[in-house]
Design an enzyme around this catalytic site. Sequence first.
Site, short mmCIF file in Angstrom:
data_model
loop_
_atom_site.label_atom_id
_atom_site.label_comp_id
_atom_site.label_asym_id
_atom_site.label_seq_id
_atom_site.Cartn_x
_atom_site.Cartn_y
_atom_site.Cartn_z
N ALA A 151 -20.08 29.54 31.84
CA ALA A 151 -19.84 30.82 32.52
C ALA A 151 -21.08 31.70 32.52
CB ALA A 151 -18.69 31.56 31.84
N ASN A 152 -22.06 31.38 31.67
CA ASN A 152 -23.25 32.22 31.56
C ASN A 152 -24.14 32.08 32.80
OD1 ASN A 152 -22.46 33.07 29.05
ND2 ASN A 152 -23.69 31.57 27.95
N HIS A 153 -24.79 33.16 33.15
CA HIS A 153 -25.76 33.18 34.24
C HIS A 153 -27.13 33.46 33.64
CE1 HIS A 153 -22.97 33.94 37.88
NE2 HIS A 153 -22.26 33.41 36.89
N ALA A 154 -28.15 32.85 34.20
CA ALA A 154 -29.51 33.16 33.76
C ALA A 154 -29.84 34.60 34.10
CB ALA A 154 -30.50 32.21 34.44
N THR A 204 -28.92 38.01 38.72
CA THR A 204 -28.22 36.97 37.95
C THR A 204 -27.44 36.04 38.87
OG1 THR A 204 -26.29 38.38 37.66
CG2 THR A 204 -27.98 38.47 35.93
#
Length: 197
Positions: free
Chosen positions: A62-65, A71
Amino acid sequence: MFLRPIVRDPRIEVGEYSYYDHPGDPLAFERDAVLYGFGPERLVIGRFCAIGAGVRFLMPGANHADLGPSTFPFGIFGEPWAQRTMDLVMSAPSRGDTHVGHDVWLGYQALVLPGVTIGHGAVIAAASVVAADVPPYAIVAGNPAHVVRRRYDDGDVRRLLRAAWWDWPIDLVTEHARTIMAGTPEELEAIASAARG
């Protein structure tokens, strides 16, 4: 419904007797409760956990850079963006595996963020957002979840962790189920000591 017999994803490990309460389809745990499990990170749930309806475990996928101004994950939408940005999408940080100890109660619609560890005997209040580790035998609530109170003092927590009733053979658990539910840490520790001989 007990989860261990129905979970198929090798990245999800569930201990015996842990259950998921879902009014519609308890078989949908992997689909409905474990979200964004795209990477190698694991969800490890101990024995004798109670997982309420609507509980969600967000996995690191679920994380975005967040390396620059945006993002937005351009690369996941294919070409021409994938070739130009997929390495950036894949560089989103991971907090690692998510661990839920033994005998944890996760209340209705609690949300567990990636990479946290929830200690044995903890209680996660309904609709809480667990963004950080939870100590053993703590009750947490809120967004972000914070310790509302401790179920036992430090000495009793040590007794309970030494007793580790969740590791007992099931016949011993069955024999002492009433004490496990309503006894004292001292009683559990005494049973564990006697069982070890």
